[in-house]
Design an enzyme around this catalytic site. Sequence first.
Site, PDB file in Angstrom:
ATOM      1  N   ASN A 159      -1.404 -18.027  21.898  1.00 42.56           N
ATOM      2  CA  ASN A 159      -2.252 -16.873  22.218  1.00 42.56           C
ATOM      3  C   ASN A 159      -3.589 -17.317  22.807  1.00 42.56           C
ATOM      4  O   ASN A 159      -4.316 -16.520  23.402  1.00 42.56           O
ATOM      5  CB  ASN A 159      -2.474 -15.998  20.974  1.00 42.56           C
ATOM      6  CG  ASN A 159      -1.168 -15.364  20.495  1.00 42.56           C
ATOM      7  OD1 ASN A 159      -0.233 -15.188  21.290  1.00 42.56           O
ATOM      8  ND2 ASN A 159      -1.076 -15.056  19.218  1.00 42.56           N
ATOM      9  N   SER A 172       4.468 -10.415   0.545  1.00 46.90           N
ATOM     10  CA  SER A 172       3.819 -11.322  -0.407  1.00 46.90           C
ATOM     11  C   SER A 172       2.550 -11.868   0.229  1.00 46.90           C
ATOM     12  O   SER A 172       2.422 -11.944   1.453  1.00 46.90           O
ATOM     13  CB  SER A 172       4.772 -12.449  -0.799  1.00 46.90           C
ATOM     14  OG  SER A 172       5.257 -13.110   0.355  1.00 46.90           O
ATOM     15  N   ARG A 173       1.590 -12.238  -0.610  1.00 49.22           N
ATOM     16  CA  ARG A 173       0.237 -12.521  -0.120  1.00 49.22           C
ATOM     17  C   ARG A 173      -0.371 -13.765  -0.758  1.00 49.22           C
ATOM     18  O   ARG A 173       0.035 -14.181  -1.836  1.00 49.22           O
ATOM     19  CB  ARG A 173      -0.671 -11.331  -0.438  1.00 49.22           C
ATOM     20  CG  ARG A 173      -0.241 -10.016   0.194  1.00 49.22           C
ATOM     21  CD  ARG A 173      -1.076  -9.649   1.366  1.00 49.22           C
ATOM     22  NE  ARG A 173      -0.472  -8.615   2.194  1.00 49.22           N
ATOM     23  CZ  ARG A 173      -1.026  -8.172   3.328  1.00 49.22           C
ATOM     24  NH1 ARG A 173      -2.171  -8.667   3.758  1.00 49.22           N
ATOM     25  NH2 ARG A 173      -0.423  -7.248   4.047  1.00 49.22           N
ATOM     26  N   GLY A 189      -4.294  -3.457  -1.575  1.00 45.33           N
ATOM     27  CA  GLY A 189      -5.018  -2.373  -0.915  1.00 45.33           C
ATOM     28  C   GLY A 189      -5.151  -1.104  -1.750  1.00 45.33           C
ATOM     29  O   GLY A 189      -6.019  -0.278  -1.488  1.00 45.33           O
ATOM     30  N   SER A 193       0.326  -7.423  11.436  1.00 44.82           N
ATOM     31  CA  SER A 193       0.597  -7.531  12.867  1.00 44.82           C
ATOM     32  C   SER A 193      -0.259  -8.564  13.593  1.00 44.82           C
ATOM     33  O   SER A 193      -0.385  -8.517  14.807  1.00 44.82           O
ATOM     34  CB  SER A 193       0.418  -6.170  13.532  1.00 44.82           C
ATOM     35  OG  SER A 193       1.305  -5.230  12.954  1.00 44.82           O
ATOM     36  N   GLY A 194      -0.852  -9.506  12.838  1.00 46.06           N
ATOM     37  CA  GLY A 194      -1.425 -10.669  13.518  1.00 46.06           C
ATOM     38  C   GLY A 194      -2.918 -10.907  13.447  1.00 46.06           C
ATOM     39  O   GLY A 194      -3.404 -11.824  14.096  1.00 46.06           O
ATOM     40  N   ARG A 217       0.837  -1.190   0.000  1.00 47.04           N
ATOM     41  CA  ARG A 217       0.000   0.000   0.000  1.00 47.04           C
ATOM     42  C   ARG A 217       0.877   1.246   0.000  1.00 47.04           C
ATOM     43  O   ARG A 217       1.919   1.295   0.620  1.00 47.04           O
ATOM     44  CB  ARG A 217      -0.911   0.045   1.228  1.00 47.04           C
ATOM     45  CG  ARG A 217      -2.252  -0.624   1.032  1.00 47.04           C
ATOM     46  CD  ARG A 217      -3.158  -0.452   2.225  1.00 47.04           C
ATOM     47  NE  ARG A 217      -2.532  -0.945   3.423  1.00 47.04           N
ATOM     48  CZ  ARG A 217      -1.947  -0.182   4.343  1.00 47.04           C
ATOM     49  NH1 ARG A 217      -1.945   1.134   4.224  1.00 47.04           N
ATOM     50  NH2 ARG A 217      -1.386  -0.727   5.394  1.00 47.04           N
ATOM     51  N   HIS A 252     -10.750  -1.990  11.242  1.00 50.63           N
ATOM     52  CA  HIS A 252      -9.653  -2.854  10.788  1.00 50.63           C
ATOM     53  C   HIS A 252      -9.453  -3.945  11.840  1.00 50.63           C
ATOM     54  O   HIS A 252      -8.479  -3.933  12.585  1.00 50.63           O
ATOM     55  CB  HIS A 252      -8.385  -2.008  10.620  1.00 50.63           C
ATOM     56  CG  HIS A 252      -7.286  -2.676   9.852  1.00 50.63           C
ATOM     57  ND1 HIS A 252      -5.963  -2.297   9.984  1.00 50.63           N
ATOM     58  CD2 HIS A 252      -7.298  -3.675   8.947  1.00 50.63           C
ATOM     59  CE1 HIS A 252      -5.221  -3.054   9.182  1.00 50.63           C
ATOM     60  NE2 HIS A 252      -5.997  -3.888   8.551  1.00 50.63           N
TER      61      HIS A 252
HETATM   62  P1  GTP Z   1      -2.720  -7.470   7.190  1.00 58.91           P
HETATM   63  O1  GTP Z   1      -3.302  -8.472   6.283  1.00 58.91           O
HETATM   64  O2  GTP Z   1      -1.595  -6.715   6.590  1.00 58.91           O
HETATM   65  O3  GTP Z   1      -3.748  -6.534   7.768  1.00 58.91           O
HETATM   66  O4  GTP Z   1      -1.986  -8.261   8.417  1.00 58.91           O
HETATM   67  P2  GTP Z   1      -2.527  -9.080   9.668  1.00 58.91           P
HETATM   68  O5  GTP Z   1      -2.792  -8.167  10.796  1.00 58.91           O
HETATM   69  O6  GTP Z   1      -3.624  -9.993   9.270  1.00 58.91           O
HETATM   70  O7  GTP Z   1      -1.240  -9.935  10.081  1.00 58.91           O
HETATM   71  P3  GTP Z   1      -0.944 -11.501   9.932  1.00 58.91           P
HETATM   72  O8  GTP Z   1      -1.793 -12.332  10.845  1.00 58.91           O
HETATM   73  O9  GTP Z   1      -0.957 -11.852   8.513  1.00 58.91           O
HETATM   74  O10 GTP Z   1       0.540 -11.544  10.493  1.00 58.91           O
HETATM   75  C1  GTP Z   1       1.577 -10.795   9.932  1.00 58.91           C
HETATM   76  C2  GTP Z   1       2.891 -11.384  10.302  1.00 58.91           C
HETATM   77  O11 GTP Z   1       3.014 -11.457  11.734  1.00 58.91           O
HETATM   78  C3  GTP Z   1       3.070 -12.805   9.793  1.00 58.91           C
HETATM   79  O12 GTP Z   1       4.371 -12.950   9.309  1.00 58.91           O
HETATM   80  C4  GTP Z   1       2.832 -13.647  11.012  1.00 58.91           C
HETATM   81  O13 GTP Z   1       3.523 -14.869  10.953  1.00 58.91           O
HETATM   82  C5  GTP Z   1       3.316 -12.772  12.163  1.00 58.91           C
HETATM   83  N1  GTP Z   1       2.564 -13.079  13.407  1.00 58.91           N
HETATM   84  C6  GTP Z   1       1.221 -13.212  13.527  1.00 58.91           C
HETATM   85  N2  GTP Z   1       0.877 -13.564  14.794  1.00 58.91           N
HETATM   86  C7  GTP Z   1       2.027 -13.655  15.490  1.00 58.91           C
HETATM   87  C8  GTP Z   1       2.347 -13.987  16.859  1.00 58.91           C
HETATM   88  O14 GTP Z   1       1.480 -14.282  17.680  1.00 58.91           O
HETATM   89  N3  GTP Z   1       3.667 -13.943  17.216  1.00 58.91           N
HETATM   90  C9  GTP Z   1       4.645 -13.625  16.309  1.00 58.91           C
HETATM   91  N4  GTP Z   1       5.898 -13.610  16.730  1.00 58.91           N
HETATM   92  N5  GTP Z   1       4.383 -13.327  15.021  1.00 58.91           N
HETATM   93  C10 GTP Z   1       3.102 -13.344  14.613  1.00 58.91           C
HETATM   94  C1  SPV Z   2      -3.181  -4.179   5.068  1.00 54.49           C
HETATM   95  O1  SPV Z   2      -2.205  -3.576   4.613  1.00 54.49           O
HETATM   96  O2  SPV Z   2      -3.715  -3.856   6.159  1.00 54.49           O
HETATM   97  C2  SPV Z   2      -3.734  -5.328   4.327  1.00 54.49           C
HETATM   98  C3  SPV Z   2      -3.278  -5.580   2.987  1.00 54.49           C
HETATM   99  O3  SPV Z   2      -4.604  -6.021   4.846  1.00 54.49           O
HETATM  100  S1  SPV Z   2      -4.002  -4.500   1.825  1.00 54.49           S
HETATM  101  O4  SPV Z   2      -5.234  -5.086   1.358  1.00 54.49           O
HETATM  102  O5  SPV Z   2      -3.067  -4.355   0.764  1.00 54.49           O
HETATM  103  O6  SPV Z   2      -4.295  -3.246   2.463  1.00 54.49           O
HETATM  104 MN    MN Z   3      -5.222  -5.319   6.877  1.00 55.15          MN
END
Ligand code: GTP
Ligand code: SPV
Ligand code: MN
Length: 606
Positions: free
Chosen positions: A517, A389-390, A224, A275-276, A89, A251
């Site tokens: 968690n 990457s997604r 995004g 961030s998770g 983004r 979000h």
């Molecule tokens: P967006 O799609 O960008 O909004 O991200 P998201 O908030 O859904 O994050 P996602 O769950 O995809 O996690 C992003 C990264 O953080 C990944 O590389 C995960 O492996 C890592 N991650 C997620 N949960 C944890 C956790 O509990 N501990 C650690 N150390 N890393 C985590």
């Molecule tokens: C984010 O950046 O919070 C995402 C990926 O979930 S995107 O759809 O590109 O915004």
């Molecule tokens: Mn997101």
Amino acid sequence: QKKEIESLVKDSVFFRAMSNYNTSLMERTLRDISEYWVLVGKPDIKVIEGYEEQDVINRLVEENLLIKMNDTEYPNSYLYRSAPFDVARSEKDTYICTRGSHDDVGPTNYWLNTDEAIEIARTNLEGAMKGKTLYIVPYWLGPIDSPFGQGGIELTDSLYVVLNLMKITRVGRVTAKPIALSNSYVLGMHATADLNPEKRYILHFPDENDGMGTVISFNTNYGGNALLSKKCHALRIASFRAKREGWMAEHMMMIGIREPTGRMTYISGAFPSSSGKTNLSMLQPPDDFLKAGWDTYLVSDDITWMHPVNGQLRGINPEYGFFGVAPHTSYKTNPRAMDAIKRNTLFTNVGIDSRKCPYWEGMSEVPEGLIDWRGKPFDGTDKAAHPNSRFSTPIKEYRNLSPDYENPNGAPVSAFLFGGRRSDLMPLIMEARSWDEGVLFGAMQRVETTAAAIGKVGELRNDPMAMRPFMPYNMGDYFKYYLEMGKKLEKPPRIYNVNWFRKNESGGFLWPGYSQNMYVVKWILGRVNGEITDAVETPMGYVPSLDSFDYGTIDKNTMNQLLLIDRKGFLEELKTVRPFFESFGSHFPDELWETYYNVKSRLEKW
Ligand code: GTP
Ligand code: SPV
Ligand code: MN
């Protein structure tokens, strides 16, 4: 011109259905489309009805834009490689446009005057699709029969966008009736143009289109920025409308947790990009939990729309699939995601091995014959997969969907979690003493930036409620709105601050995270359901007492570190966020200042 367009779409099932249900909306749609169609140079037109996925894939494969993956291990799955400068983004190119002034959107947004922005769009889009095809993608956000759902129409020249929308959004003819009956839609206009990053704009007009909102995005093809149903509509445009109509577009992920007794409790969590959220939404409880009869059920992994119904917030997922972060997804960290992405998945910017299986950092051992995300042989000097990457995967591929996923009225939310990447200060878990203090937790969020947005990674910045990049109006007014929402609700969700990312002196994570968690979630359930009463009261709120906290196999010392409320650190933190709060001037609610000073004086006296 309207006649011309009419003849071009007359065979479309979508448009026939639309005109049956709502002729005047159909007329308006044709006008909207024809205006754009003329501007971009009268391209061919194709309406997406929802059943063309194979054709779209075939076209992309013919154009060498998709690589087919191993058909035994990843049936019907493909790899797409973006332009290397268009993989996240772009916040600096994202604007909220109004007829007022910058103050409408506040200091956390880029702003343009509506007329000026439309002129920029016109100049850049003139003739941008000559000789190409314009795809008309009608979509519906939310369960098809949900009173909380919303329609949209994205006009795009990108088959990659079309394929993504087919994976993660309800598209095509099934959306005709709900769109027609709702008598409105968000209009999204997208063009890849020449992908010139100097002329990249993601423009939002929340007031236009009869107040339903319009989005114009060009010179980008990334998630995004280009899948306009996602962040542009379901967060920015929707949040604007939510404030007007008395609900919330956040979000946030949302899951239900079923306990051995059969009781289901829903929680929602706002964590900034990368961030998770997706990981928590797919939480596989540790084995002993599973054996005892616990499990989790997904409603949403990225965006939740919440409406107050009978004094409670009820959440729905506007989306129909995942656009999830690939790196560090593995059988160890997230087995349920690994299962879901094994079929029908579109991978973007991951590595690929000699067996045509996808690969990314943290997945497994580096495989033979690995090609990196740019298409070059992997030699270890750069990452195999882009950090952002997604995977794009239909929601139905996920095996633990909530029984309420398709519930038109959603499910009631009992707790809000705020969290983010924070290597210091923020404890594993703390519970706000009240809704207002919870809002302060959210407003105070200062977290590390990630690869989801272009720019430096790992820098602390303010990201209130994980909404900074997605807030379409003044953030100070958002805080005010949040506070009001709490007053309106008979049973507001309890608010928690969580942090999976606290680090030790050698830079490793203190908390194992992922499935572990569940221990934190279990404590939250015990609290919201009134079963854990002996929490430790601190100036910041409640933290678990080690006696009543089931924390798994972590040693007590580490646990004490993870739960520490650092008095000095928090006083310092309050000082640090102050200028950010002040930057909203009179938009920042007095009530929140009061809460701020209450917490501060409690800390000082502690
Ligand atoms: P967006 O799609 O960008 O909004 O991200 P998201 O908030 O859904 O994050 P996602 O769950 O995809 O996690 C992003 C990264 O953080 C990944 O590389 C995960 O492996 C890592 N991650 C997620 N949960 C944890 C956790 O509990 N501990 C650690 N150390 N890393 C985590
Ligand atoms: C984010 O950046 O919070 C995402 C990926 O979930 S995107 O759809 O590109 O915004
Ligand atoms: Mn997101």
